[in-house]
Design an enzyme around this catalytic site. Structure first.
Site, PDB file in Angstrom:
ATOM      1  CB  CYS A   2      12.759 -21.334  -3.805  1.00 33.24           C
ATOM      2  SG  CYS A   2      10.850 -20.972  -4.138  1.00 33.24           S
ATOM      3  NE  ARG A  27      17.825 -19.357  -6.701  1.00 33.12           N
ATOM      4  CZ  ARG A  27      18.208 -20.545  -7.586  1.00 33.12           C
ATOM      5  NH1 ARG A  27      19.679 -20.293  -8.064  1.00 33.12           N
ATOM      6  NH2 ARG A  27      17.588 -21.416  -8.024  1.00 33.12           N
ATOM      7  CD1 TRP A  74       9.855 -14.713  -6.337  1.00 33.59           C
ATOM      8  CD2 TRP A  74       8.805 -16.504  -7.720  1.00 33.59           C
ATOM      9  NE1 TRP A  74       8.949 -14.273  -7.443  1.00 33.59           N
ATOM     10  CE2 TRP A  74       8.559 -15.302  -8.186  1.00 33.59           C
ATOM     11  CE3 TRP A  74       8.472 -17.743  -7.959  1.00 33.59           C
ATOM     12  CZ2 TRP A  74       7.974 -15.262  -9.411  1.00 33.59           C
ATOM     13  CZ3 TRP A  74       7.620 -17.679  -9.357  1.00 33.59           C
ATOM     14  CH2 TRP A  74       7.524 -16.390  -9.947  1.00 33.59           C
ATOM     15  CG  ASN A  98      13.502 -23.971  -6.141  1.00 31.76           C
ATOM     16  OD1 ASN A  98      12.868 -23.760  -6.611  1.00 31.76           O
ATOM     17  ND2 ASN A  98      14.746 -23.912  -6.671  1.00 31.76           N
ATOM     18  N   GLY A  99      10.524 -25.474  -6.431  1.00 32.10           N
ATOM     19  CA  GLY A  99       9.916 -26.126  -7.302  1.00 32.10           C
ATOM     20  C   GLY A  99       8.318 -26.416  -6.991  1.00 32.10           C
ATOM     21  CD  GLU A 481      16.228  -7.129 -22.980  1.00 30.35           C
ATOM     22  OE1 GLU A 481      15.237  -7.873 -23.392  1.00 30.35           O
ATOM     23  OE2 GLU A 481      16.993  -7.215 -21.984  1.00 30.35           O
ATOM     24  CE  LYS A 485      16.062  -5.924 -18.645  1.00 30.34           C
ATOM     25  NZ  LYS A 485      16.220  -7.066 -19.512  1.00 30.34           N
ATOM     26  CD  GLU A 488      12.776  -7.439 -16.481  1.00 30.79           C
ATOM     27  OE1 GLU A 488      13.063  -8.636 -15.992  1.00 30.79           O
ATOM     28  OE2 GLU A 488      13.728  -6.943 -17.045  1.00 30.79           O
ATOM     29  CG  HIS A 504      -1.207  -1.455 -39.041  1.00 29.08           C
ATOM     30  ND1 HIS A 504      -1.937  -1.181 -40.228  1.00 29.08           N
ATOM     31  CD2 HIS A 504       0.321  -1.206 -39.793  1.00 29.08           C
ATOM     32  CE1 HIS A 504      -1.198  -1.067 -41.520  1.00 29.08           C
ATOM     33  NE2 HIS A 504       0.244  -1.172 -41.064  1.00 29.08           N
ATOM     34  CE  LYS A 605      19.874 -13.183 -13.541  1.00 29.31           C
ATOM     35  NZ  LYS A 605      19.690 -12.096 -14.194  1.00 29.31           N
TER      36      LYS A 605
HETATM   37  C1  F6R Z   1      14.434 -10.232 -17.848  1.00 29.93           C
HETATM   38  C2  F6R Z   1      14.769 -11.472 -17.726  1.00 29.93           C
HETATM   39  C3  F6R Z   1      13.966 -12.775 -17.772  1.00 29.93           C
HETATM   40  C4  F6R Z   1      14.764 -13.735 -18.246  1.00 29.93           C
HETATM   41  C5  F6R Z   1      14.093 -15.100 -18.708  1.00 29.93           C
HETATM   42  C6  F6R Z   1      14.844 -16.100 -18.956  1.00 29.93           C
HETATM   43  O1  F6R Z   1      15.425  -9.066 -17.682  1.00 29.93           O
HETATM   44  O2  F6R Z   1      15.901 -11.612 -16.907  1.00 29.93           O
HETATM   45  O3  F6R Z   1      13.093 -12.341 -18.787  1.00 29.93           O
HETATM   46  O4  F6R Z   1      15.632 -13.461 -19.455  1.00 29.93           O
HETATM   47  O5  F6R Z   1      13.432 -15.484 -17.263  1.00 29.93           O
HETATM   48  O6  F6R Z   1      15.875 -16.720 -18.151  1.00 29.93           O
HETATM   49  P1  F6R Z   1      17.092 -17.397 -18.702  1.00 29.93           P
HETATM   50  O7  F6R Z   1      17.987 -16.690 -19.545  1.00 29.93           O
HETATM   51  O8  F6R Z   1      17.832 -17.799 -17.412  1.00 29.93           O
HETATM   52  O9  F6R Z   1      16.558 -18.599 -19.305  1.00 29.93           O
END
Ligand code: F6R
Length: 610
Positions: A2, A27, A74, A98-99, A481, A485, A488, A504, A605
């Site tokens: 949010c 976000r 969100w 937010n929260g 990673e 990506k 996501e 395995h 985000k």
């Molecule tokens: C993946 C991504 C999330 C963040 C995670 C941690 O692309 O962006 O997995 O890495 O939410 O966020 P931070 O680094 O802001 O603590």
């Protein structure tokens, strides 16, 4: 997650609020709304979906007013729809939040028993009703907010207005970010400095449990017991340019291409021809690091993957034991903390609820010190850590983290080298590793040159439902990673395995419909990896291999046109360099599949709720 924007100004605030919400779109959210005070009335507009849908409704029937609050939601409690969208209005009060309020069910029941009928399913409406009840009982807006937040368990950042107190907005925060934007004859609240970049660069970061009241000419912060408090004003470094998309089609693409600059900035004035410079982790940082006997690295998502790479690096070069754990697990288990262990939190945003809570929890667990590796200087994680090393990636807007990851690796590279030197790593080896790290921006540039070939490769994934990613050693987290990506932003199910683990279990999944992406830099593990790739080939899996120029013996392993090689710059920095083609692959697959690359569905985000 949010986003909140609020304003008190002489001019009409709705256009400012909408511009602020647009700056917060990165976000991630699923509905938007705003409320503005008109004499004797609260005017409100809300819509499911994008800010522009809410804006269109506002423009169809605009309203004036100099006091307002706005929100991108969100969904946590209640589905994303207009009724659950913020602002919530009860009686005289409108509120954005937010929260997550953990004791909301109990508070809701009590309100229902007193006759309140709820319009939405949200915890936010509970807070709004409680504040309204107190105002109707005679308290002013600020007192009503103070009394209400004292009864809340959980996390919140809120902005509240009272129909009968125009010219005032009250904000409060605990466990979720909120800052004040100080203007000339107008003041603002926002979830981050980006929301306010178009109106002011003067910001006040609120502390935990702060309550703030803003009017056009005044900003007054209070602690939870209602006592006035002083908080410093800062110049925000976020610029409007930094959040422009420029020539790029998506923020994610822009951020992938910013990596050479971002990594160079992260290394600047921290590493020189004779190695890592003194005390880059803070005053007396080197003295603390010299005492360290082990590290616990805690993070979420992509930042967690950066931590996993660091484990390989630190154990190999500094010979210190390292454990890496996702924050949501760590915070709820009773980890054993050996003497002189350093707690390291890695976070792009510095506001991730689990990481922040884990760091707070760590303070009770007897660590030597806490170190934050973070991209946002005034974030909670940074403010609460003993030592800090800022990544200098600049604002990351795309929900999928890219430049945050490679800059984290640059920072963790510096940490590795400093710890290793203090523990007697051979000087020639140390300097050779420093040279590799200093070369990282150039090596990333070389990897970026692969974009045209990777865009072609991406076509192979358009109709796939699944993909496997393989790596070994410090490049196994790179495979993790790459898979993250891809899933996501393209919504293709992707898994990563250490290549030696294939037989395995996951080998059972491999057939001609399974693309298998291998991260194959040259080095001691390459021959082992090749045997694993043979296992895939023998089952008809379609191999896509990223190798470096030293690994020409991989020719013939991949499908035609599916082996790309480039100069990786050395085994130490290979994890950072090999991440780049995987980012580009995920990006181009997503573009071809037509997904919302910068704001993928269901994701946010900065995950400021648990
Ligand atoms: C993946 C991504 C999330 C963040 C995670 C941690 O692309 O962006 O997995 O890495 O939410 O966020 P931070 O680094 O802001 O603590």
């Amino acid at each position: 997650m949010c986003g909140i924007v609020a304003a008190v100004a002489q001019r009409d605030v709705a256009p400012l609020l909408i511009a602020g919400l647009k700056a917060l779109e990165y976000r991630g959210y699923d509905s938007a709304g705003l409320a503005v005070l008109e004499p004797g009335a609260i005017r409100r507009v809300r819509a499911k979906g994008k800010v522009r849908e809410m804006e269109a409704r506002y423009l169809a029937e605009p309203f004036p007013g100099g006091t307002g609050i706005a929100h991108t939601r969100w969904a946590t409690h209640g589905v994303p729809n207009e009724v659950n969208a913020h602002p919530h209005v009860v009686g005289r009060v409108a509120l954005v939040h937010n929260g997550i309020i953990e004791n909301y069910a109990e508070l809701r029941r009590a309100l229902q028993a007193r006759g309140h009928q709820f319009a939405s399913e949200t915890d936010t409406e509970v807070m709004t009703a409680l504040i309204n009840e107190r105002i109707e009982a005679g308290l002013g807006l600020r007192e009503a907010v103070l009394a209400t937040v004292r009864e809340l368990d959980g996390a919140y950042a809120i902005a509240v207005i009272d129909r009968d107190e125009p010219g005032h907005v009250v904000g409060a925060r605990r466990g979720a970010p909120l800052l004040v934007g100080v203007g000339i004859g107008e003041n603002f609240l926002g979830s981050d400095a980006q929301a306010l970049v178009q109106v002011t660069n003067k910001v006040i970061y609120l502390d935990e449990n702060d309550v703030v009241e803003i009017t056009r000419d005044q900003v007054q912060v209070y602690t939870l017991d209602g006592a006035p408090a002083e908080r410093a004003t800062h110049e925000s470094e976020v610029s409007a340019d930094a959040v422009e998309r420029g020539e790029y089609r998506h923020y994610m693409q822009k951020e992938i291409f910013e990596q050479p600059r971002a990594v160079a900035d992260t290394l600047e004035a921290r590493i020189g021809p004779h190695g890592v410079l003194p005390n880059i982790f803070g005053v007396a940082g080197d003295a603390v690091l010299a005492k360290v006997k082990g590290l616990h690295i805690i993070a979420c998502g992509t930042s967690y993957h950066a931590g996993l790479v660091a484990k390989y690096w630190i154990e190999q070069h500094a010979r210190l034991p390292v454990s890496v754990e996702v924050a949501s697990e760590y915070r709820y288990r009773e980890a054993v903390v050996p003497e002189d262990t350093l707690f390291v939190a890695i976070s792009q945003s510095g506001e991730t609820a689990d990481t922040l809570a884990a760091m707070r929890e760590s303070k009770q667990r007897g660590y030597l010190a806490t170190l934050a590796i973070c991209n946002v200087p005034e974030s909670s994680v940074v403010r609460e850590a003993d030592l800090k090393l800022m990544t200098r990636a600049g604002p990351e807007i795309g929900v999928a983290s890219t430049k945050a990851f490679t800059t984290q690796l640059a920072a963790l590279g510096l940490l590795t080298l400093q710890l290793a030197r203090q523990r007697g790593l051979d000087e020639a080896r140390y300097l050779a590793l420093c040279e590799q790290l200093a070369h990282l921006p150039r090596a990333i540039e070389d990897a970026l040159a692969l974009e045209p070939q990777i865009a072609e490769l991406a076509a192979r994934f358009i109709h796939r439902q699944h993909a496997l990613f393989l790596g070994r050693g410090a490049n196994y987290p790179v495979a993790l990673e790459g898979a993250l990506k891809l899933k996501e932003i393209s919504y293709i199910h992707a898994e990563a395995y250490p290549a030696g683990e294939l037989k395995h279990g996951p080998l059972a999944l491999v057939d001609e419909s399974m693309p298998v992406v291998a991260v194959a830099p040259s080095g001691p593990l390459l021959e082992k990896l090749k045997s694993n790739l043979q296992e895939v080939r023998a089952r008809g899996g379609e191999l896509i291999v990223f190798a470096d120029d030293g690994a020409t013996s991989l020719d013939g392993y991949a499908a035609k046109g599916a082996a790309l090689s480039f100069e990786s710059g050395g085994d130490f920095i290979a994890p950072a360099v090999f991440t780049v083609p995987l980012q580009l692959l995920a990006y181009h697959v997503a573009v071809l599949r037509g997904t919302d690359v910068d704001q993928p569905r269901n994701l946010a985000k900065s995950v400021t709720v648990e």
